[in-house]
Design a protein around this motif. Structure first.
Motif, short mmCIF file in Angstrom:
data_model
loop_
_atom_site.label_atom_id
_atom_site.label_comp_id
_atom_site.label_asym_id
_atom_site.label_seq_id
_atom_site.Cartn_x
_atom_site.Cartn_y
_atom_site.Cartn_z
N PRO A 49 0.82 -1.23 0.00
CA PRO A 49 0.00 0.00 0.00
C PRO A 49 0.85 1.27 0.00
O PRO A 49 0.41 2.31 -0.51
CB PRO A 49 -0.84 -0.13 1.27
N ASP A 50 2.06 1.20 0.54
CA ASP A 50 2.94 2.39 0.58
C ASP A 50 3.41 2.79 -0.82
O ASP A 50 3.74 3.95 -1.06
CB ASP A 50 4.24 2.12 1.36
N ALA A 51 3.49 1.82 -1.72
CA ALA A 51 4.19 2.06 -2.99
C ALA A 51 3.31 2.64 -4.07
O ALA A 51 3.81 3.24 -5.02
CB ALA A 51 4.82 0.75 -3.49
N PHE A 52 1.99 2.44 -3.96
CA PHE A 52 1.10 2.82 -5.06
C PHE A 52 0.08 3.86 -4.60
O PHE A 52 -0.35 3.86 -3.45
CB PHE A 52 0.37 1.58 -5.59
N THR A 53 -0.34 4.70 -5.54
CA THR A 53 -1.34 5.72 -5.23
C THR A 53 -2.74 5.12 -5.25
O THR A 53 -3.62 5.53 -4.49
CB THR A 53 -1.22 6.90 -6.23
N THR A 56 7.22 6.86 -3.98
CA THR A 56 7.20 7.13 -2.54
C THR A 56 8.64 7.33 -2.05
O THR A 56 9.50 6.47 -2.29
CB THR A 56 6.52 5.97 -1.79
N ALA A 57 8.87 8.47 -1.42
CA ALA A 57 10.25 8.85 -1.09
C ALA A 57 10.97 7.82 -0.23
O ALA A 57 12.18 7.64 -0.33
CB ALA A 57 10.25 10.21 -0.40
N VAL A 84 0.41 11.19 -0.21
CA VAL A 84 -0.46 10.02 -0.07
C VAL A 84 -0.80 9.85 1.40
O VAL A 84 0.09 9.95 2.25
CB VAL A 84 0.26 8.75 -0.61
N ARG A 85 -2.09 9.61 1.68
CA ARG A 85 -2.50 9.36 3.07
C ARG A 85 -3.05 7.94 3.16
O ARG A 85 -3.98 7.60 2.43
CB ARG A 85 -3.57 10.37 3.51
N LEU A 86 -2.47 7.16 4.04
CA LEU A 86 -2.88 5.76 4.18
C LEU A 86 -3.94 5.64 5.28
O LEU A 86 -4.02 6.48 6.18
CB LEU A 86 -1.66 4.89 4.52
N ARG A 111 1.34 9.53 6.49
CA ARG A 111 1.38 10.49 5.37
C ARG A 111 2.72 10.31 4.67
O ARG A 111 3.77 10.42 5.31
CB ARG A 111 1.26 11.90 5.90
N LEU A 112 2.65 10.06 3.37
CA LEU A 112 3.87 9.75 2.63
C LEU A 112 4.20 10.85 1.63
O LEU A 112 3.30 11.40 0.98
CB LEU A 112 3.72 8.43 1.88
#
Ligand SMILES: CC(C)(COP(=O)(O)OP(=O)(O)OC[C@H]1O[C@@H](n2cnc3c(N)ncnc32)[C@H](O)[C@@H]1OP(=O)(O)O)[C@@H](O)C(=O)NCCC(=O)NCCS
Length: 175
Positions: free
Chosen positions: A29-33, A131-132, A156-158, A163-164
């Motif tokens: 989930p961190d890697a994709f919008t 994602t940084a 991006v907010r998960l 918050r990424l």
């Protein structure tokens, strides 16, 4: 061991492509919008948008990576129709199945995409966002000649509240 094959995606690949993408969105989930829950509901026909549009805009191509006939990686390249920005392409949807990480498949997908783009003299540069904190992906892009031109904070907010930031990267295509 079965050899790696990289080729443009075609319509019969769409079910396997969707299966890989759904698994990657759920697992990373961190890697994709895009979020896995929404995308899982999408019907197969909507993935035709990831096949070449047949014009100079929209999807230029999606590359798939196969081992033993199974799709284990993918990368899509898009371009806008508007004339003033038609010299730029965008890479999206970079993914390699968890079972095949670290074997050079991401690098091979990227190298193939870059040489296809370089074959179009009207394309001057290609951009992407990542994602940084995604060290594997950022490191791969840097090694393939991309540089960071900016960072979008709070991109991006998960659901868990994180918050990424996204790194914005580009690579020139012509010498
Ligand atoms: C990022 C991703 C596409 C990389 O694909 P891959 O096939 O595992 O990458 P490769 O094996 O081609 O490795 C490329 C380089 O990255 C390095 N690398 C791979 N995993 C790494 C990690 N976890 N940390 C640091 N470097 C890493 C490799 O050493 C290699 O360097 P080299 O070419 O100089 O030897 C893959 O890990 C993936 O799909 N991750 C989940 C989804 C994702 O993050 N997508 C990107 C969205 S922008």
């Amino acid at each position: 061991m079965d050899e790696l094959l990289i080729r443009p995606m075609t319509e019969p690949d769409l079910p396997a492509y969707k299966a890989l993408r759904d698994a990657m969105l759920a697992g990373h989930p961190d890697a994709f919008t895009s979020d896995a829950e929404t995308e899982m509901q999408r019907d197969l026909a909507s993935y035709r948008s990831r096949l070449p549009s047949g014009t100079d805009s929209g999807t230029l191509f999606t590359l798939v990576a196969l081992i033993g006939g199974r799709i284990i990686g993918a990368l899509t390249c898009e371009r806008e129709a508007r004339r003033k920005v038609a010299h730029m392409a965008q890479l999206v949807g970079m993914m390699v199945s968890d079972t095949h990480h670290g074997r050079g498949i991401g690098r091979a997908l990227l190298a193939d995409a870059i040489s296809r783009l370089q074959a179009s003299p009207e394309l001057a540069q290609v951009t992407l966002s990542v994602t940084a904190s995604n060290r594997a992906a950022v490191g791969l892009y840097e090694r393939m000649g991309f540089t960071r031109y900016g960072r979008l904070p709070d991109a991006v907010r998960l659901p868990d509240g994180r918050r990424l930031d996204k790194d914005l990267m580009l690579r020139r295509l012509q010498a």
